[in-house]
Design a protein around this motif. Sequence first.
Motif, PDB file in Angstrom:
ATOM      1  N   ASP A  29       0.847  -1.198   0.000  1.00 27.16           N
ATOM      2  CA  ASP A  29       0.000   0.000   0.000  1.00 27.16           C
ATOM      3  C   ASP A  29       0.881   1.247   0.000  1.00 27.16           C
ATOM      4  OD1 ASP A  29      -1.778   2.070   0.432  1.00 27.16           O
ATOM      5  OD2 ASP A  29      -2.554   1.267   2.327  1.00 27.16           O
ATOM      6  N   PRO A  30       1.000   1.918  -1.154  1.00 28.13           N
ATOM      7  CA  PRO A  30       1.846   3.111  -1.206  1.00 28.13           C
ATOM      8  C   PRO A  30       1.381   4.237  -0.279  1.00 28.13           C
ATOM      9  CG  PRO A  30       1.032   2.523  -3.408  1.00 28.13           C
ATOM     10  CD  PRO A  30       0.397   1.593  -2.427  1.00 28.13           C
ATOM     11  N   ASN A  31       0.134   4.185   0.181  1.00 25.09           N
ATOM     12  CA  ASN A  31      -0.377   5.203   1.100  1.00 25.09           C
ATOM     13  C   ASN A  31      -0.226   4.808   2.578  1.00 25.09           C
ATOM     14  OD1 ASN A  31      -1.250   6.902  -1.024  1.00 25.09           O
ATOM     15  ND2 ASN A  31      -3.038   5.581  -1.306  1.00 25.09           N
ATOM     16  N   HIS A  32       0.287   3.615   2.823  1.00 24.40           N
ATOM     17  CA  HIS A  32       0.493   3.162   4.206  1.00 24.40           C
ATOM     18  C   HIS A  32       1.538   4.078   4.868  1.00 24.40           C
ATOM     19  CE1 HIS A  32       1.666   0.575   7.559  1.00 24.40           C
ATOM     20  NE2 HIS A  32       0.559  -0.130   7.346  1.00 24.40           N
ATOM     21  N   PRO A  33       1.315   4.472   6.132  1.00 21.73           N
ATOM     22  CA  PRO A  33       2.254   5.399   6.790  1.00 21.73           C
ATOM     23  C   PRO A  33       3.695   4.866   6.887  1.00 21.73           C
ATOM     24  CG  PRO A  33       0.502   4.706   8.311  1.00 21.73           C
ATOM     25  CD  PRO A  33       0.178   4.138   6.968  1.00 21.73           C
ATOM     26  N   HIS A  46       5.059   2.771   4.526  1.00 25.11           N
ATOM     27  CA  HIS A  46       5.480   2.279   3.213  1.00 25.11           C
ATOM     28  C   HIS A  46       6.905   2.713   2.869  1.00 25.11           C
ATOM     29  CE1 HIS A  46       5.118   0.939  -0.946  1.00 25.11           C
ATOM     30  NE2 HIS A  46       5.644   2.097  -1.301  1.00 25.11           N
ATOM     31  N   ASN A  47       7.191   3.986   2.942  1.00 28.46           N
ATOM     32  CA  ASN A  47       8.514   4.478   2.547  1.00 28.46           C
ATOM     33  C   ASN A  47       9.620   3.947   3.444  1.00 28.46           C
ATOM     34  OD1 ASN A  47       7.562   5.827   0.326  1.00 28.46           O
ATOM     35  ND2 ASN A  47       7.253   7.754   1.436  1.00 28.46           N
TER      36      ASN A  47
END
Length: 167
Positions: free
Chosen positions: A157-161, A163-164
Amino acid sequence: MASVTRLPDNKRPAALLQLRIDLESIRPLIWRRVVVPKTITLAELHRVIQIIMGWKDAHMHLFEIAGQRYGEPDPEWGMPIHSEARATLAGSLAGAKSLIYTYDFGDDWRHRIKIEKVLPPDPDLHQPICTAARHACPPDDVGGPPGYLDFLDAMLDPNHPEHNSML
């Protein structure tokens, strides 16, 4: 008549064992198939597992075979443990067809290792070889099976807090 030079037993190629290594508690199943000499020490097998599973050898480990424990003895453990340095896989099996390898006691990555086949010696095989595999192994220090599921959620999920930071 030509004479046949017979190699000493310790110089002849050893029979081989085909092993199936399954990482337990993860679906879809993560597994590797590897061929090793039956004379491989458990310390050498540990290094092979680290490489083929993609682990970094940053944590303690333990083999459990036929009711015995093998690893790097540590008096702080408070349990009897045999040294893996000279114990061979074939010699440790005592008739067993499978064993457990646990890596990273915090994350508790349990691997079931099954002896699938005994193969004849192959003079051309000079090191263990991974012949088949499915799915990437979790990274070190991800938190065991529950942490790995959280890791996958964040990665997918690229929007998961997180993710990065997981990348």
